[in-house]
Design a protein around this motif. Sequence first.
Motif, PDB file in Angstrom:
ATOM      1  N   THR A   1      20.987 -43.790  18.287  1.00  0.00           N
ATOM      2  CA  THR A   1      21.701 -42.644  17.862  1.00  0.00           C
ATOM      3  C   THR A   1      22.902 -43.073  19.129  1.00  0.00           C
ATOM      4  OG1 THR A   1      20.976 -41.148  19.603  1.00  0.00           O
ATOM      5  CG2 THR A   1      19.780 -40.847  17.793  1.00  0.00           C
ATOM      6  N   VAL A   2      22.583 -43.934  20.391  1.00  0.00           N
ATOM      7  CA  VAL A   2      23.824 -43.633  21.330  1.00  0.00           C
ATOM      8  C   VAL A   2      23.950 -45.748  21.478  1.00  0.00           C
ATOM      9  CG1 VAL A   2      23.969 -41.683  22.482  1.00  0.00           C
ATOM     10  CG2 VAL A   2      22.919 -43.228  22.787  1.00  0.00           C
ATOM     11  N   ASN A   3      25.069 -45.775  21.487  1.00  0.00           N
ATOM     12  CA  ASN A   3      25.158 -47.353  22.360  1.00  0.00           C
ATOM     13  C   ASN A   3      24.411 -47.784  23.314  1.00  0.00           C
ATOM     14  OD1 ASN A   3      26.931 -47.211  24.026  1.00  0.00           O
ATOM     15  ND2 ASN A   3      29.016 -46.570  22.855  1.00  0.00           N
ATOM     16  N   VAL A   4      24.049 -49.200  23.966  1.00  0.00           N
ATOM     17  CA  VAL A   4      23.835 -49.674  24.778  1.00  0.00           C
ATOM     18  C   VAL A   4      24.895 -49.235  25.983  1.00  0.00           C
ATOM     19  CG1 VAL A   4      23.270 -51.586  26.147  1.00  0.00           C
ATOM     20  CG2 VAL A   4      22.892 -51.525  23.820  1.00  0.00           C
ATOM     21  N   GLY A   5      25.762 -49.004  25.984  1.00  0.00           N
ATOM     22  CA  GLY A   5      25.978 -48.802  27.226  1.00  0.00           C
ATOM     23  C   GLY A   5      26.184 -47.673  27.806  1.00  0.00           C
ATOM     24  N   VAL A   6      26.194 -45.605  26.176  1.00  0.00           N
ATOM     25  CA  VAL A   6      25.882 -45.234  27.080  1.00  0.00           C
ATOM     26  C   VAL A   6      24.137 -44.828  27.834  1.00  0.00           C
ATOM     27  CG1 VAL A   6      25.563 -42.629  26.219  1.00  0.00           C
ATOM     28  CG2 VAL A   6      27.224 -44.069  25.564  1.00  0.00           C
ATOM     29  N   ILE A   7      23.235 -45.240  27.237  1.00  0.00           N
ATOM     30  CA  ILE A   7      21.962 -45.483  27.842  1.00  0.00           C
ATOM     31  C   ILE A   7      22.299 -46.059  29.007  1.00  0.00           C
ATOM     32  CG2 ILE A   7      20.229 -46.724  27.453  1.00  0.00           C
ATOM     33  CD1 ILE A   7      20.098 -46.914  24.081  1.00  0.00           C
ATOM     34  N   ARG A   8      22.564 -47.200  29.147  1.00  0.00           N
ATOM     35  CA  ARG A   8      22.468 -47.348  30.897  1.00  0.00           C
ATOM     36  C   ARG A   8      23.528 -46.917  31.441  1.00  0.00           C
ATOM     37  NH1 ARG A   8      21.602 -53.227  31.806  1.00  0.00           N
ATOM     38  NH2 ARG A   8      22.952 -52.478  33.469  1.00  0.00           N
TER      39      ARG A   8
ATOM     40  N   ALA B   1      13.394 -41.300  28.144  1.00  0.00           N
ATOM     41  CA  ALA B   1      12.667 -41.789  27.280  1.00  0.00           C
ATOM     42  C   ALA B   1      14.079 -42.070  26.254  1.00  0.00           C
ATOM     43  CB  ALA B   1      12.159 -40.141  26.282  1.00  0.00           C
ATOM     44  N   LEU B   2      13.628 -43.069  26.718  1.00  0.00           N
ATOM     45  CA  LEU B   2      14.741 -44.130  25.492  1.00  0.00           C
ATOM     46  C   LEU B   2      14.137 -44.160  23.826  1.00  0.00           C
ATOM     47  CD1 LEU B   2      14.125 -48.120  27.709  1.00  0.00           C
ATOM     48  CD2 LEU B   2      16.159 -46.130  27.499  1.00  0.00           C
ATOM     49  N   GLN B   3      13.072 -44.184  23.918  1.00  0.00           N
ATOM     50  CA  GLN B   3      13.214 -43.873  22.798  1.00  0.00           C
ATOM     51  C   GLN B   3      13.192 -42.249  21.357  1.00  0.00           C
ATOM     52  OE1 GLN B   3      10.599 -43.367  24.924  1.00  0.00           O
ATOM     53  NE2 GLN B   3       8.807 -41.318  24.393  1.00  0.00           N
TER      54      GLN B   3
END
Length: 229
Positions: free
Chosen positions: A164-171, A157-159
Amino acid sequence: MIRFWGQPKFSVPTGKLAGYELFLRERPTREGEWHLPADFGAFAVRDFDELLRATLATLPQDLQLVSLNLDQEQFVDPDYVAQLGRWHQSGGPQLIIELTERMGVGANQVTPVRLVEAARIYQEAGLRVCVDDVGTGANQPELVDVLDPVVTEYKYALQNVRGTVNVGVIRAQVAYWSQRAHRQHHQFALEGCEGVADLTLIHDFAPDLVQGYFFGRPHPLTIAADLSI
């Protein structure tokens, strides 16, 4: 009064509508505003089942799947297990039970053993189980390790992490769960896609299913009448 709202889920390989995730909503009167229930455990399973049947009767007959959210307490509740376990016998789209990251409102701890037992019953009844919101709340990798033999899907869940975290962590997290799903031969769903930037994640990690505001917001689904309880 209660009603299901639905958010469309799309198949990435085909680009077509695959089904809906259903969200329970309530309102005090017919003129009132729909809102998220404060206590999902306040509703009888028979009412839940009646509403589910009334809702699915109005949906397109060619839908592949419909998913429902259950917190841990609901997931192992014998009434839910028994009633939903009979659902597959009635035909219709594949029913997916999404085990959310929420524990539930009660004080009793739900053990991993009980979660596995319930998931196995759902599985044996022809239902599929998805670990929702992987990596957040109670649905950490350690619990997923235990559930892996009795689930068929992970949903990220991206939402839950946006802002709360940066794009690098999400990826990195999407990569982890996507690769893990591939190794386990599970489906992988990406939820919370809200803009063009999220399409890069879809392109790079090729989830099986996607949903989010970019593709369609939750909306009230048509039934014959609101179910009064």
